[in-house]
Design a protein around this motif. Structure first.
Motif, PDB file in Angstrom:
ATOM      1  N   LEU A   1      42.394  36.583  86.281  1.00 57.89           N
ATOM      2  CA  LEU A   1      42.309  37.600  85.234  1.00 57.89           C
ATOM      3  C   LEU A   1      41.726  37.034  83.942  1.00 57.89           C
ATOM      4  O   LEU A   1      42.037  35.922  83.521  1.00 57.89           O
ATOM      5  N   ILE A   2      40.885  37.835  83.301  1.00 56.45           N
ATOM      6  CA  ILE A   2      40.363  37.550  81.961  1.00 56.45           C
ATOM      7  C   ILE A   2      41.017  38.535  81.000  1.00 56.45           C
ATOM      8  O   ILE A   2      40.982  39.746  81.237  1.00 56.45           O
ATOM      9  N   MET A   3      41.645  38.022  79.958  1.00 56.48           N
ATOM     10  CA  MET A   3      42.248  38.914  78.954  1.00 56.48           C
ATOM     11  C   MET A   3      41.612  38.662  77.603  1.00 56.48           C
ATOM     12  O   MET A   3      41.618  37.532  77.098  1.00 56.48           O
ATOM     13  N   ALA A   4      41.067  39.716  77.021  1.00 56.04           N
ATOM     14  CA  ALA A   4      40.517  39.655  75.666  1.00 56.04           C
ATOM     15  C   ALA A   4      41.524  40.276  74.717  1.00 56.04           C
ATOM     16  O   ALA A   4      41.861  41.451  74.837  1.00 56.04           O
ATOM     17  N   GLN A   5      42.024  39.466  73.786  1.00 56.20           N
ATOM     18  CA  GLN A   5      42.980  39.943  72.800  1.00 56.20           C
ATOM     19  C   GLN A   5      42.293  40.052  71.447  1.00 56.20           C
ATOM     20  O   GLN A   5      41.853  39.064  70.864  1.00 56.20           O
ATOM     21  N   ILE A   6      42.175  41.287  70.955  1.00 47.29           N
ATOM     22  CA  ILE A   6      41.546  41.558  69.663  1.00 47.29           C
ATOM     23  C   ILE A   6      42.642  41.789  68.629  1.00 47.29           C
ATOM     24  O   ILE A   6      43.492  42.661  68.794  1.00 47.29           O
ATOM     25  N   THR A   7      42.630  40.991  67.568  1.00 47.18           N
ATOM     26  CA  THR A   7      43.584  41.179  66.476  1.00 47.18           C
ATOM     27  C   THR A   7      42.848  41.103  65.148  1.00 47.18           C
ATOM     28  O   THR A   7      41.663  40.766  65.097  1.00 47.18           O
ATOM     29  N   GLY A   8      43.571  41.384  64.078  1.00 45.69           N
ATOM     30  CA  GLY A   8      42.948  41.329  62.768  1.00 45.69           C
ATOM     31  C   GLY A   8      42.577  39.916  62.356  1.00 45.69           C
ATOM     32  O   GLY A   8      41.496  39.681  61.819  1.00 45.69           O
ATOM     33  N   PHE A   9      43.484  38.944  62.667  1.00 39.71           N
ATOM     34  CA  PHE A   9      43.288  37.597  62.142  1.00 39.71           C
ATOM     35  C   PHE A   9      43.396  36.494  63.201  1.00 39.71           C
ATOM     36  O   PHE A   9      43.268  35.317  62.872  1.00 39.71           O
ATOM     37  N   GLY A  10      43.598  36.857  64.463  1.00 36.41           N
ATOM     38  CA  GLY A  10      43.682  35.851  65.507  1.00 36.41           C
ATOM     39  C   GLY A  10      45.120  35.448  65.820  1.00 36.41           C
ATOM     40  O   GLY A  10      46.063  35.850  65.145  1.00 36.41           O
ATOM     41  N   LYS A  11      45.282  34.620  66.843  1.00 32.60           N
ATOM     42  CA  LYS A  11      46.609  34.213  67.314  1.00 32.60           C
ATOM     43  C   LYS A  11      47.194  33.048  66.514  1.00 32.60           C
ATOM     44  O   LYS A  11      48.353  32.681  66.713  1.00 32.60           O
ATOM     45  N   THR A  12      46.400  32.444  65.659  1.00 32.59           N
ATOM     46  CA  THR A  12      46.869  31.305  64.871  1.00 32.59           C
ATOM     47  C   THR A  12      46.592  31.554  63.392  1.00 32.59           C
ATOM     48  O   THR A  12      45.832  32.446  63.028  1.00 32.59           O
ATOM     49  N   GLY A  13      47.201  30.722  62.554  1.00 27.22           N
ATOM     50  CA  GLY A  13      46.965  30.835  61.125  1.00 27.22           C
ATOM     51  C   GLY A  13      48.054  31.629  60.424  1.00 27.22           C
ATOM     52  O   GLY A  13      48.832  32.346  61.053  1.00 27.22           O
ATOM     53  N   PRO A  14      48.126  31.531  59.104  1.00 27.43           N
ATOM     54  CA  PRO A  14      49.203  32.179  58.342  1.00 27.43           C
ATOM     55  C   PRO A  14      49.170  33.707  58.383  1.00 27.43           C
ATOM     56  O   PRO A  14      50.170  34.347  58.065  1.00 27.43           O
ATOM     57  N   TYR A  15      48.024  34.298  58.753  1.00 25.66           N
ATOM     58  CA  TYR A  15      47.933  35.765  58.778  1.00 25.66           C
ATOM     59  C   TYR A  15      48.059  36.342  60.186  1.00 25.66           C
ATOM     60  O   TYR A  15      47.820  37.531  60.395  1.00 25.66           O
ATOM     61  N   LYS A  16      48.422  35.528  61.160  1.00 29.71           N
ATOM     62  CA  LYS A  16      48.381  35.956  62.563  1.00 29.71           C
ATOM     63  C   LYS A  16      49.262  37.169  62.861  1.00 29.71           C
ATOM     64  O   LYS A  16      48.981  37.927  63.794  1.00 29.71           O
TER      65      LYS A  16
END
Length: 395
Positions: free
Chosen positions: A119-134
């Protein structure tokens, strides 16, 4: 004729624009896209309007053709079972829940790959899975503000301005497509699936292109320049006798021809204008000369003269004028799609013109849950089970 993504199945758990725009492109290329929606409300954009056509939102219609819609309660045990069945035979999952949401529900990548290792999963978020704004929500408007885009958009003496469309969402949809196609190629070689972590913020920062590079190379903070270009001149909006047009002189040779069209060939020989770097330093003086001459003829007259000289130019069209342009019609950038409740539905066409595997418009943007029963039957559920699922609001 074969389609590029035939036999690829996409489970679309995304809503609004970035994810749905991505999966629509993949659907245009032949993928089977199964759009999973909230049982009661569906995709938020179904309620965004006006305008509405026969109760269907124009916003929703713009990004959801070539898909099948199933409603599913992902929080219920049976809903999870149905999702896992769908994932078991899928190639890609696209989702844009807040970071960690699907993991808490039992549907994160690490959990779903136990069901389907490829499986390929594309996760779209505002700021990504890492960092202070995750953990923050990311809306296009906020991203345009925080990425620096609005600081360079608008008139020099005016307030920051957003782009007229949700450009961060659109760019993220395109980048997500690229990531998915790359991951599919990797899987073809190795059999391995993977997770794609993509954020609106990253995509918008990447798309600052030369403006970002100008700052990184010089340390000079870019400013709003209205319709002028920071690195090239003359390259902006000008007023003709009867309206506005854009003239984009991209190099010194073009400037020679442009000066001749203006009736001022000597400009191209003057030290202050002979090279682009000189024209940038003396921009105000050059633009004043150009404006004086351009006001003497109409937009059409200038277009004919500039086209003949090979100078890039174009009138500033309204959206209505753009759609009446014969170039747009010839390129099939307006398509008609049959729809069960909307007469004469017109949508924007695809810019992808592939000679061997052309895009196809196979399905209208689906009604809310239009294919739920069909897909449940495909998964092996009988009529009594489907009825029970509906009564218990699982589907």
């Amino acid at each position: 004729m074969a389609m590029a993504l035939e036999n690829i199945t996409i489970i679309d758990l995304s809503r609004v624009l970035a994810g749905p725009f991505c999966t629509m492109i993949l659907g245009d290329l032949g993928a089977e896209v199964i759009k999973i929606e909230h049982v009661e409300k569906g995709d938020e954009t179904r309620e965004w309007g006006p305008p509405f056509l026969s109760g269907e939102s124009a916003y929703y219609l713009c990004a959801n053709r070539n898909k099948k819609s199933i409603t599913l309660n992902l929080k219920s045990e049976k809903g999870q079972e149905i999702l896992h069945k769908l994932v078991g035979s899928a190639d890609v999952v696209v989702q844009n829940f807040k970071t960690g949401t699907l993991e808490k529900m039992g549907h994160g990548y690490e959990q779903l790959k136990q069901i389907n290792p490829g499986l390929i999963m594309a996760q779209i978020t505002g700021f990504g899975k890492t960092g202070p704004y995750k953990d923050l929500s990311g809306y296009d408007y906020i991203i345009q503000a925080m990425s620096g885009l609005m600081s360079i958009t608008g008139e020099a003496d005016g307030e920051p301005v957003k782009v007229g469309v949700a450009i961060a969402d659109v760019l993220t949809g395109l980048y997500t497509c690229i990531g998915i196609l790359s991951a599919l190629q990797h899987r073809n070689k190795t059999g391995e699936g993977q997770e794609i972590d993509i954020s609106l913020m990253d995509c918008q920062v990447s798309s600052l292109i030369n403006v970002a590079s100008n700052y990184l190379c010089s340390g000079i903070i870019p400013k709003r320049m209205g319709n002028q270009h920071p690195n090239i001149s003359p390259y902006q909006v000008f007023k003709a006798e009867d309206g506005d047009l854009v003239i984009a002189v991209g190099n010194d040779e073009q400037f020679k021809r442009f000066a001749a069209v203006l009736g001022r060939p000597e400009l191209a020989e003057m030290e202050e204008f002979v090279r682009n770097e000189n024209r940038i330093k003396n921009r105000d003086k050059l633009i004043a000369i150009c404006e004086e001459h351009l006001m003497k003829r109409t937009k059409i007259e200038w277009k004919e003269r500039l086209d003949a000289a090979g100078i890039p130019n174009g009138p500033i069209n309204t959206v209505a004028e753009m759609f009446e342009d014969p170039q747009i019609r010839e390129r099939e950038m307006v398509v008609k799609i049959d729809h069960p409740i909307i007469d004469d539905l017109q949508l924007t066409g695809s810019p992808l013109k592939l000679s061997k595997t052309p895009v196809t418009m196979r399905h209208h943007p689906p009604l809310h849950g239009e294919h739920t029963e069909y897909l449940m039957e495909c998964l092996g559920y009988n009529a009594e089970e489907i009825k029970n699922f509906k009564q218990n609001k699982i589907i």
